[in-house]
Enzyme design. Structure first.
Site, PDB file in Angstrom:
ATOM      1  N   PRO A 105     -61.713  42.020 -23.817  1.00  0.00           N
ATOM      2  CA  PRO A 105     -62.309  40.814 -24.255  1.00  0.00           C
ATOM      3  C   PRO A 105     -61.473  39.684 -23.842  1.00  0.00           C
ATOM      4  O   PRO A 105     -60.243  39.515 -23.910  1.00  0.00           O
ATOM      5  CB  PRO A 105     -62.257  40.862 -26.018  1.00  0.00           C
ATOM      6  CG  PRO A 105     -62.207  42.280 -26.102  1.00  0.00           C
ATOM      7  CD  PRO A 105     -61.531  43.091 -24.946  1.00  0.00           C
ATOM      8  N   GLU A 106     -62.284  38.716 -23.403  1.00  0.00           N
ATOM      9  CA  GLU A 106     -61.572  37.425 -22.701  1.00  0.00           C
ATOM     10  C   GLU A 106     -61.802  36.282 -23.719  1.00  0.00           C
ATOM     11  O   GLU A 106     -62.104  36.482 -24.849  1.00  0.00           O
ATOM     12  CB  GLU A 106     -61.946  36.897 -21.613  1.00  0.00           C
ATOM     13  CG  GLU A 106     -61.623  38.063 -20.360  1.00  0.00           C
ATOM     14  CD  GLU A 106     -62.031  37.625 -18.955  1.00  0.00           C
ATOM     15  OE1 GLU A 106     -61.799  36.382 -18.824  1.00  0.00           O
ATOM     16  OE2 GLU A 106     -62.008  38.806 -18.112  1.00  0.00           O
TER      17      GLU A 106
ATOM     18  N   HIS B  93     -62.196  55.973 -35.085  1.00  0.00           N
ATOM     19  CA  HIS B  93     -61.490  55.282 -34.335  1.00  0.00           C
ATOM     20  C   HIS B  93     -61.422  53.674 -35.287  1.00  0.00           C
ATOM     21  O   HIS B  93     -60.925  52.734 -34.860  1.00  0.00           O
ATOM     22  CB  HIS B  93     -61.999  54.464 -33.087  1.00  0.00           C
ATOM     23  CG  HIS B  93     -62.121  55.695 -32.149  1.00  0.00           C
ATOM     24  ND1 HIS B  93     -60.702  56.192 -31.625  1.00  0.00           N
ATOM     25  CD2 HIS B  93     -63.055  56.478 -31.478  1.00  0.00           C
ATOM     26  CE1 HIS B  93     -61.069  57.285 -30.877  1.00  0.00           C
ATOM     27  NE2 HIS B  93     -62.255  57.350 -30.655  1.00  0.00           N
TER      28      HIS B  93
ATOM     29  N   ARG C 178     -58.928  52.894 -27.934  1.00  0.00           N
ATOM     30  CA  ARG C 178     -57.825  52.886 -27.063  1.00  0.00           C
ATOM     31  C   ARG C 178     -56.668  52.637 -27.648  1.00  0.00           C
ATOM     32  O   ARG C 178     -55.449  52.691 -27.347  1.00  0.00           O
ATOM     33  CB  ARG C 178     -58.032  51.958 -25.846  1.00  0.00           C
ATOM     34  CG  ARG C 178     -59.221  52.212 -25.055  1.00  0.00           C
ATOM     35  CD  ARG C 178     -59.543  51.676 -23.982  1.00  0.00           C
ATOM     36  NE  ARG C 178     -60.742  51.662 -23.010  1.00  0.00           N
ATOM     37  CZ  ARG C 178     -61.062  51.105 -22.165  1.00  0.00           C
ATOM     38  NH1 ARG C 178     -60.409  50.230 -21.524  1.00  0.00           N
ATOM     39  NH2 ARG C 178     -62.209  51.571 -21.655  1.00  0.00           N
TER      40      ARG C 178
ATOM     41  N   ARG D 273     -46.260  26.703  -5.046  1.00  0.00           N
ATOM     42  CA  ARG D 273     -46.452  27.973  -5.228  1.00  0.00           C
ATOM     43  C   ARG D 273     -47.270  28.577  -4.188  1.00  0.00           C
ATOM     44  O   ARG D 273     -48.312  28.205  -3.673  1.00  0.00           O
ATOM     45  CB  ARG D 273     -47.174  28.031  -6.621  1.00  0.00           C
ATOM     46  CG  ARG D 273     -46.391  27.354  -7.782  1.00  0.00           C
ATOM     47  CD  ARG D 273     -45.125  28.473  -8.136  1.00  0.00           C
ATOM     48  NE  ARG D 273     -45.518  29.642  -8.636  1.00  0.00           N
ATOM     49  CZ  ARG D 273     -45.722  29.930 -10.099  1.00  0.00           C
ATOM     50  NH1 ARG D 273     -45.814  29.257 -10.923  1.00  0.00           N
ATOM     51  NH2 ARG D 273     -46.261  31.183 -10.303  1.00  0.00           N
TER      52      ARG D 273
END
Length: 272
Positions: A2-3, A91, A111, A153
């Site tokens: 998830p972002e 889970h 996970r 950079r």
């Protein structure tokens, strides 16, 4: 994983159902997540009133007078509500109870890369959060800031913008999309991009994140929002997950490469 939009969607989904409610108990069936759940969570969270629910980067903060429960969804974590009589599945690691007749806020994580941590006082002082850069949807993230950080950079712009010390929450999906929208090739050195093009990139990041939040996040195989509904932004993706397909702008075949073990998809004609 998830972002930012998915985490924002989850936060927005759970907040109305737990604000100003008293946590009656917390049931921890599996304390070994990415890091062990600290004892303070089970000792100090019960009997506390939820004062607010906020987000910092990809972290959700459930704030009480005693302290803040910090939640990270990891790769496959999910928060959702179940009726009190629904037994946990294998889970389902943590249940937050709000009374005998109230829905349970359940955390599931196949996970176990997610986390639940505890912080007293200002929650952004926690070691997981105190190094984070500005939020991308705030005024603090602007072209002047990004230009100063990018100066000199040599790092590729995609990897540069995904560094949470530079800005939080611009993960792989949205980095791909914003770079396409701004016409910037993902491999270009961050320090070699003009200020004008960085300005377009800043606006693209804000636009793509706002659009994703408005549509409930991006549906991938693991994500479901806090309201139990999947995100719907995937249908709008212009490059991510579309390798070898025609560009939606020029019909050139989209190219896929690997950067930092992540998939990068771009158009060689539209992005320079």
């Amino acid at each position: 994983m998830p972002e930012l939009p998915e985490v924002e969607t989850t936060k927005n989904g759970i907040a109305p159902h737990i604000l100003n409610k008293t946590i009656s108990a917390i049931e921890i069936r599996q304390p070994q997540l990415r890091w062990p759940i600290p004892a303070e969570v089970s000792e100090k969270l019960p009997h506390q009133i939820v004062r607010s629910v906020t987000r910092r980067g990809k972290y959700i903060g459930v704030h009480t007078d005693a302290g803040t429960l910090i939640i990270h969804l990891g790769m496959s974590g999910r928060l959702y509500f179940v009726a009190p009589n629904i037994p946990p599945l294998f889970h389902d690691h943590v249940d937050i109870h709000f009374g005998a007749d109230e829905p349970i806020l359940r955390y599931t994580d196949p996970r176990r890369f997610g986390a639940m941590m505890w912080q007293e006082g200002e929650w952004t002082g926690h070691p997981l959060l105190n190094h984070l850069g500005p939020e991308p949807l705030t005024d603090a993230f602007n072209v002047e800031y990004l230009h100063s950080k990018a100066k000199g950079r040599k790092q590729a712009i995609k990897q540069f913008i995904m560094d949470s010390k530079i800005v939080v929450g611009v993960g792989n999906i949205y980095a791909n999309e914003a770079l396409f929208m701004a016409g910037i090739r993902p491999t270009r050195a961050a320090g070699n991009i003009s200020k004008a093009r960085l300005a377009a990139f800043v606006e693209a990041i804000k636009e793509v994140l706002e659009a994703a939040i408005a549509q409930g996040g991006t549906t991938l195989k693991d994500f479901i929002g806090g309201d139990g509904k999947p995100g719907y932004f995937k249908q709008e993706l212009k490059v991510y997950g579309r390798a070898d397909q025609p560009c939606r702008v020029c019909d050139s075949v989209l190219i896929e490469i690997r950067q930092g073990q992540r998939s990068t998809v771009y158009c060689a004609k539209c992005q320079k």
